[in-house]
Design a protein around this motif. Structure first.
Motif, PDB file in Angstrom:
ATOM      1  N   SER A 134      71.437  62.312  15.850  1.00 47.32           N
ATOM      2  CA  SER A 134      71.473  62.095  14.403  1.00 47.32           C
ATOM      3  C   SER A 134      70.462  61.018  14.001  1.00 47.32           C
ATOM      4  O   SER A 134      69.862  60.343  14.840  1.00 47.32           O
ATOM      5  CB  SER A 134      72.883  61.724  13.949  1.00 47.32           C
ATOM      6  N   GLN A 137      70.377  56.281  10.180  1.00 43.64           N
ATOM      7  CA  GLN A 137      71.500  55.931   9.301  1.00 43.64           C
ATOM      8  C   GLN A 137      72.848  56.245   9.931  1.00 43.64           C
ATOM      9  O   GLN A 137      73.861  55.655   9.570  1.00 43.64           O
ATOM     10  CB  GLN A 137      71.371  56.675   7.966  1.00 43.64           C
ATOM     11  N   ASP A 138      72.853  57.178  10.883  1.00 38.34           N
ATOM     12  CA  ASP A 138      74.092  57.541  11.581  1.00 38.34           C
ATOM     13  C   ASP A 138      74.122  56.946  12.984  1.00 38.34           C
ATOM     14  O   ASP A 138      74.853  57.399  13.856  1.00 38.34           O
ATOM     15  CB  ASP A 138      74.222  59.071  11.650  1.00 38.34           C
TER      16      ASP A 138
END
Length: 225
Positions: A134, A137-138
């Motif tokens: 991912s 941000q993840d």
């Protein structure tokens, strides 16, 4: 004057709201870039020009050969056979394409991304370890799974992903992609084999490597060993 300004501001806000409902985002790109030009004699479109419908025939929507295994005697031990708009002209504007991926034992489809497509893969033969990472941000989480014949896995658009044959026999998978021309960016090839090469000092700092290691990798990937 103040009343007129209030009216003007309100009108602008209403127009902005109305336009947001009409067009919420740019159309999806179908190629790496489409630089705007004023010269209409040198037009390049985002995709391909369309054939006159009266000249369209069944062959425009057909291809064959996906029953033939790809050659996997290469540095990564895999082969991707593409069925995109270049193979089937009728795919133009339809937003879909297909690939066959063959793997030798231990072979892999190295970490890569498709900038214009989500991928859904089905394994028909062998055993694959697959996964994607991912975004920042993840927290760059790895989503990974071992697949057996009949298993299906999805790689979201833009995510770095991979497939590795962890079995003792050849493996075969088919994948659908949500673009007529999904594009592929193989991470190692792009980073260490760009043309011209990225300055080794930049990559050494980015990957926390000795600059001589970077020079070695660039020499390997730029020559497509």
């Amino acid at each position: 004057m103040e009343g007129f300004l209030r009216f003007l501001v309100a009108k602008v806000i209403l127009l902005a709201l109305a336009s947001s409902f009409v067009s919420c985002y740019d159309p999806s790109p179908l190629q790496d870039f489409c630089v705007a030009v004023d010269d209409v004699n040198g037009v390049f479109v985002n995709g391909k020009f369309c054939k006159d419908p009266k000249y369209v025939k069944a062959e425009d929507f057909f291809t064959s050969g996906l029953n033939i295994a790809g050659v996997t005697m290469n540095r990564v031990g895999s082969n991707v056979t593409n069925v995109n708009v270049d193979k089937i002209p009728g795919l133009n504007t339809l937003g879909v394409s297909l690939v066959r991926i063959d793997f030798a034992p231990g072979g892999q489809n190295p970490p890569h991304t498709h900038p214009r497509a989500t991928e859904i893969l089905v394994l028909v033969e062998g055993t694959l370890l697959v996964g994607f990472v991912s975004s920042n941000q993840d927290n760059n989480r790895l989503f990974s799974k071992v697949l057996y014949p009949g298993d299906v896995f999805v790689f979201p658009i833009g995510m770095i992903h991979f497939q590795v044959n962890v079995g003792r026999t050849n493996a075969v998978a088919f994948a659908g992609l949500g673009s007529q021309n999904p594009g592929t960016i193989t991470i190692a090839d792009a980073v260490f084999g760009s043309k011209p090469l990225i300055m080794p000092e930049i990559l050494a700092k980015a990957f926390q490597l000795d600059v001589n290691v970077v020079r070695f990798l660039e020499a390997r990937f730029s020559s497509k060993f």
